[in-house]
Design a protein around this motif. Sequence first.
Motif, PDB file in Angstrom:
ATOM      1  N   VAL A   1     -60.956  15.168  89.147  1.00  0.00           N
ATOM      2  CA  VAL A   1     -61.405  14.989  90.530  1.00  0.00           C
ATOM      3  C   VAL A   1     -60.256  14.454  91.387  1.00  0.00           C
ATOM      4  O   VAL A   1     -60.003  14.931  92.493  1.00  0.00           O
ATOM      5  CB  VAL A   1     -62.640  14.057  90.599  1.00  0.00           C
ATOM      6  N   GLY A   2     -59.540  13.465  90.872  1.00  0.00           N
ATOM      7  CA  GLY A   2     -58.388  12.925  91.594  1.00  0.00           C
ATOM      8  C   GLY A   2     -57.309  13.975  91.808  1.00  0.00           C
ATOM      9  O   GLY A   2     -56.676  14.033  92.868  1.00  0.00           O
ATOM     10  N   ALA A   3     -57.093  14.836  90.801  1.00  0.00           N
ATOM     11  CA  ALA A   3     -56.084  15.891  90.944  1.00  0.00           C
ATOM     12  C   ALA A   3     -56.484  16.899  92.016  1.00  0.00           C
ATOM     13  O   ALA A   3     -55.641  17.351  92.804  1.00  0.00           O
ATOM     14  CB  ALA A   3     -55.872  16.601  89.614  1.00  0.00           C
ATOM     15  N   VAL A   4     -57.772  17.235  92.081  1.00  0.00           N
ATOM     16  CA  VAL A   4     -58.234  18.176  93.112  1.00  0.00           C
ATOM     17  C   VAL A   4     -58.068  17.544  94.498  1.00  0.00           C
ATOM     18  O   VAL A   4     -57.620  18.206  95.443  1.00  0.00           O
ATOM     19  CB  VAL A   4     -59.700  18.581  92.851  1.00  0.00           C
ATOM     20  N   ILE A   5     -58.398  16.270  94.627  1.00  0.00           N
ATOM     21  CA  ILE A   5     -58.212  15.577  95.912  1.00  0.00           C
ATOM     22  C   ILE A   5     -56.739  15.585  96.311  1.00  0.00           C
ATOM     23  O   ILE A   5     -56.393  15.859  97.460  1.00  0.00           O
ATOM     24  CB  ILE A   5     -58.776  14.149  95.836  1.00  0.00           C
TER      25      ILE A   5
END
Length: 179
Positions: A154-158
């Motif tokens: 999720v952090g990587a997508v953000i």
Amino acid sequence: GAVDTAFGRIYHVESRSWLAQKRFSLAMLGVVALFLAASVVIPTAESLVVSTTDNLPLGLSHISGLANALLILGALGLSFVIACVIYWATPRGHLPWGSIWPGALVFTVLTGIANVAFPFYLGNISNLSRFGGTVGFVLIALLWFYVLSLVLLVGAVINSLRHELDETGVIPLPERQAT
């Protein structure tokens, strides 16, 4: 290697070669080992600090609340730094700081929430404790690592969306297909 491949797809960059992935995985194993060691050292240091507060002047003998707050801030700060290292080093070709910290902050907040919610879930809702010893521990560990990996992605997508916005001025949206 799987994280490198996933990050490559998220950030739209080419993954490392097989050998480079293995070297990178070994280096990241060192980062994770430092994270695990710190997760043992920080609570130990906190209990040491709290146990030595008996002889403090000015009535400061009962600072366990302050020590717990410092422990939580230290653990969250360490999680943030490690997440920044992961988001900076994992994609091939490093990202600027503005495309690293948003995902690291989300990772830190979500793992902090998970650290509070997970023990509550295991103690009050889950039936995993009925399996006993080793099997229960393995199931709990697998569930925990699954949650952490989802939060990491999720952090990587953000971060990827933030980087696209900084580079192009627009956030790429998936095209709708006609049915």
